[in-house]
Write a protein that holds these residues in place. Structure first.
Motif, PDB file in Angstrom:
ATOM      1  N   PHE A  45       0.828  -1.203   0.000  1.00 16.99           N
ATOM      2  CA  PHE A  45       0.000   0.000   0.000  1.00 16.99           C
ATOM      3  C   PHE A  45       0.864   1.255   0.000  1.00 16.99           C
ATOM      4  N   ALA A  46       1.922   1.256   0.797  1.00 15.35           N
ATOM      5  CA  ALA A  46       2.841   2.402   0.819  1.00 15.35           C
ATOM      6  C   ALA A  46       3.484   2.581  -0.558  1.00 15.35           C
ATOM      7  N   THR A  47       3.868   1.491  -1.184  1.00 10.67           N
ATOM      8  CA  THR A  47       4.464   1.556  -2.516  1.00 10.67           C
ATOM      9  C   THR A  47       3.461   2.084  -3.533  1.00 10.67           C
ATOM     10  N   LEU A  48       2.217   1.646  -3.438  1.00  6.87           N
ATOM     11  CA  LEU A  48       1.171   2.139  -4.335  1.00  6.87           C
ATOM     12  C   LEU A  48       0.980   3.648  -4.176  1.00  6.87           C
ATOM     13  N   SER A  70      14.009   2.670   2.407  1.00  7.37           N
ATOM     14  CA  SER A  70      14.652   2.725   3.714  1.00  7.37           C
ATOM     15  C   SER A  70      13.679   2.329   4.812  1.00  7.37           C
ATOM     16  N   ALA A  71      12.461   2.855   4.745  1.00  7.18           N
ATOM     17  CA  ALA A  71      11.440   2.528   5.742  1.00  7.18           C
ATOM     18  C   ALA A  71      11.045   1.058   5.682  1.00  7.18           C
ATOM     19  N   LEU A  72      11.176   0.458   4.503  1.00  6.79           N
ATOM     20  CA  LEU A  72      10.849  -0.965   4.348  1.00  6.79           C
ATOM     21  C   LEU A  72      12.020  -1.873   4.723  1.00  6.79           C
ATOM     22  N   GLY A  73      13.125  -1.261   5.182  1.00  7.66           N
ATOM     23  CA  GLY A  73      14.230  -2.059   5.702  1.00  7.66           C
ATOM     24  C   GLY A  73      15.393  -2.289   4.754  1.00  7.66           C
ATOM     25  N   MET A  74      15.359  -1.704   3.579  1.00  4.46           N
ATOM     26  CA  MET A  74      16.478  -1.878   2.650  1.00  4.46           C
ATOM     27  C   MET A  74      17.663  -1.053   3.135  1.00  4.46           C
TER      28      MET A  74
END
Length: 156
Positions: A45-48, A70-74
């Motif tokens: 959803f955040a990516t969308l 970054s927020a998704l942990g990459m």
């Protein structure tokens, strides 16, 4: 169809927030891993939302994408840059097709911008691979702060 003044007022805040999220990515990621599961629906959803923003405006999209990753942990900045460039290409392509079908593309300007973006993206990737990850992150944050300031000043 949205009045430019309405959307322009929102841009500096989004860019500033995205830059802050990217700058604090390690801390946010550590907190997120403990408290939030940004996988599945939440991550998608955040990516969308970021893709819709990019298709609509595109200003600062690259920093917003880096903040999202970054927020998704990459953590691998080179992987993040590659993914950012690929997603930006797809988002821009879909936008171009949508606007072209609506008959609102000024083709000479659009072709010049596409060429410049391609050259800039390729050149940036070459430079980024030669720099340390911390140097690339510092450059991204500086560009994010500068872009935020420019949009804030321009729209006052």
């Amino acid at each position: 169809m949205t009045p430019a003044s309405v959307f322009s007022a929102f841009i500096p805040w989004l860019l500033g927030f995205a830059t802050l999220v990217f700058a604090l990515g390690n801390r946010i990621s550590a907190w997120s891993e403990r408290n939030v599961k940004a996988e599945g629906f939440t991550g998608n959803f955040a990516t969308l939302l970021v893709c819709v923003y990019g298709g609509y405006f595109n200003g600062g999209l690259r920093i917003v994408l880096l903040a999202l990753f970054s927020a998704l942990g990459m953590r691998d900045i080179n992987l993040m840059n590659g993914l950012k460039n690929g997603m930006s290409f797809v988002i821009s392509g879909v936008s171009v097709v949508t606007f072209a079908l609506a008959g609102i593309v000024y083709w000479p300007q659009a072709l010049l911008m596409m060429a410049a973006a391609t050259i800039g993206g390729d050149s940036g990737a070459i430079v980024a691979r030669r720099l340390s990850a911390s140097a690339v992150c510092a450059i991204v944050v500086c560009i994010g702060v500068a872009t935020t300031i420019v949009f804030a000043i321009r729209d006052t």
